[in-house]
Design an enzyme around this catalytic site. Structure first.
Site, mmCIF file in Angstrom:
data_model
loop_
_atom_site.group_PDB
_atom_site.id
_atom_site.type_symbol
_atom_site.label_atom_id
_atom_site.label_comp_id
_atom_site.label_asym_id
_atom_site.label_seq_id
_atom_site.Cartn_x
_atom_site.Cartn_y
_atom_site.Cartn_z
ATOM 1 N N CYS A 76 23.560 97.563 57.619
ATOM 2 C CA CYS A 76 24.517 98.575 58.083
ATOM 3 C C CYS A 76 24.079 99.260 59.363
ATOM 4 C CB CYS A 76 24.712 99.633 57.008
ATOM 5 S SG CYS A 76 23.167 100.455 56.618
ATOM 6 N N ASP B 66 21.825 101.579 59.616
ATOM 7 C CA ASP B 66 21.299 102.918 59.387
ATOM 8 C C ASP B 66 19.773 102.926 59.536
ATOM 9 O OD1 ASP B 66 23.807 103.763 58.912
ATOM 10 O OD2 ASP B 66 23.628 103.878 56.748
ATOM 11 N N CYS C 278 21.212 100.180 50.220
ATOM 12 C CA CYS C 278 20.811 101.439 50.846
ATOM 13 C C CYS C 278 19.455 101.907 50.311
ATOM 14 C CB CYS C 278 21.841 102.528 50.562
ATOM 15 S SG CYS C 278 23.525 102.020 50.920
HETATM 16 FE FE1 FES Z 1 23.528 102.089 55.378
HETATM 17 FE FE2 FES Z 1 23.721 103.032 52.975
HETATM 18 S S1 FES Z 1 25.327 102.198 54.160
HETATM 19 S S2 FES Z 1 21.953 102.818 54.159
#
Ligand code: FES
Length: 141
Positions: A34, A36, A103
């Site tokens: 993702c 992140d 995640c």
């Molecule tokens: Fe990226 Fe949860 S959607 S860490």
């Protein structure tokens, strides 16, 4: 309900959120799925993690799992912290929806990266296999 009460609690009141000055180890990792990112700081005294902080540009599940992970490794030895799996963190939170399991990997990896940084900074030798990259052994993602 999609999220457990514990997930909601840790998401809304994250423990150990913030930066740490003079950390003994800092781990920064990104989630390939993702994009992140997560930063984890540890303070180590005599091989024991005496303080932990984390910062994230991540989703709610990343925040909740990191918050729980910091609580689980605080007071433990660095070796024990390396044993922490994302699965154990998810279990401690009473589960996550399947599509959010990835995640929780961010929390586990950030802890490992912080320990590795601590080892590197202190010239402590370790088995590189402990930090081998590749498929996550827990979730196979
Ligand atoms: Fe990226 Fe949860 S959607 S860490």
């Amino acid at each position: 309900m999609l999220y457990s009460e514990k997930v909601m609690d840790h998401f809304q009141n994250p423990r150990n959120l913030g930066k740490m000055e003079n950390a003994d180890g800092i781990g920064e990792v990104g989630n390939a799925k993702c994009g992140d990112i997560m930063k984890m700081y540890i303070k180590v005294d005599d091989g024991i993690i005496t303080d932990v902080k984390f910062n994230t540009f991540g989703c709610g599940s990343a925040i909740a799992t990191s918050s729980m992970a910091t609580e689980m490794i605080k007071g433990k030895s660095v070796e024990d912290a390396l044993e922490l799996s994302n699965k154990a963190v998810v279990e401690a939170l009473d589960g996550l929806p399947t599509h959010k399991i990835h995640c929780s990997v961010l929390a586990e990896e950030a802890v490992k990266a912080a320990v590795k940084d601590y080892y590197d900074k202190n010239n402590i030798s370790y088995d590189p296999a402990l930090f081998a990259e590749g498929e996550c052994p827990h979730c196979h993602e």
